[in-house]
Design an enzyme around this catalytic site. Structure first.
Site, PDB file in Angstrom:
ATOM      1  CG  ASP A 211      -1.805   1.180   1.337  1.00 27.06           C
ATOM      2  OD1 ASP A 211      -2.412   1.555   0.324  1.00 27.06           O
ATOM      3  OD2 ASP A 211      -1.890   1.763   2.440  1.00 27.06           O
TER       4      ASP A 211
ATOM      5  CG  ASP B 224      -1.999   7.354   0.049  1.00 28.99           C
ATOM      6  OD1 ASP B 224      -1.002   7.978  -0.339  1.00 28.99           O
ATOM      7  OD2 ASP B 224      -3.033   7.214  -0.636  1.00 28.99           O
TER       8      ASP B 224
END
Length: 218
Positions: A7, A9
């Site tokens: 991922d 963010d």
């Protein structure tokens, strides 16, 4: 050779790049200072709560891409990278990427933030493969609409399965690093789910399931 999925963010970055882009647009005077700020903050809160209406969010988030020229957007993004993103790239995140690269793993970033924002960030991190929300383009300009399935929650699994088609890769022995409970559908699909500086919901789930929990922050 395994697949190492990250991922972006609040995992490899110490901020949410989608929300930060909204703040950057506000600083440039490119959007309504009251309505857009309210929407940007509300969508961030909804995401954290797991209640985000993705269609509503994208209708607002992609509009500035359609309302501005490619040249203006490119100039803004260069400023955005320098002022908002570069200070929030986590060195330990870069070290984690480097360890997987040294192992010979295939590196992939998967994010619910759109490709206009995240493409240059993935490039900066040295990760060639990126699954992101795809803003539609016609004749070189953004339309404000999304193309295909948004890579959000279960959509990340769908998009990853599409990406794997035709590749000599699978989720066997795959890793996925994420901070968010929104990524539980994909975390549950890999052999090595890792919670990275997780939100409280993901932390509780990781502890209950004996998943690895790490921090990439100082």
């Amino acid at each position: 050779m395994s697949l190492a999925i990250f991922d972006l963010d609040n995992t490899l970055l110490s901020l949410d790049s989608d929300h930060a882009w909204g703040e950057f647009l506000l600083e440039q005077g490119a959007v309504d200072p009251v309505a857009y700020k309210e929407a940007n903050d509300r969508f961030m809160a909804d995401y954290e709560a797991g209640t985000l209406d993705m269609a509503e969010f994208l209708a607002v988030a992609l509009r500035p891409l359609a309302e501005n020229s490619p040249e203006q957007l490119a100039a803004w993004h260069q400023q955005f990278m320098a002022s908002k993103i570069e200070p929030h790239i986590l060195p330990r995140g870069e070290e984690l990427i480097a360890r997987h690269r040294a192992r010979g793993d295939v590196l992939l970033i998967i994010t619910a933030t759109n490709r206009f924002i995240t493409g240059p960030i993935a490039e900066r991190l040295g990760v060639d493969d990126l699954i992101a929300v795809e803003p539609e383009k016609v004749d070189g300009r953004y339309t404000g609409r999304v193309s295909g399935v948004p890579s959000y929650r279960e959509g990340k699994v769908t998009r990853l399965e599409q990406w794997l088609e035709g590749r000599e890769l699978s989720l066997d022995d795959a890793w996925f690093y994420s901070d968010s409970h929104n990524d539980l559908p994909l975390l549950e699909r890999v052999d090595h789910p890792v919670a990275v500086d997780p939100d409280e919901t993901l932390r509780r789930t990781a502890e209950a399931r004996d998943w690895r929990i790490i921090s990439l922050r100082d």
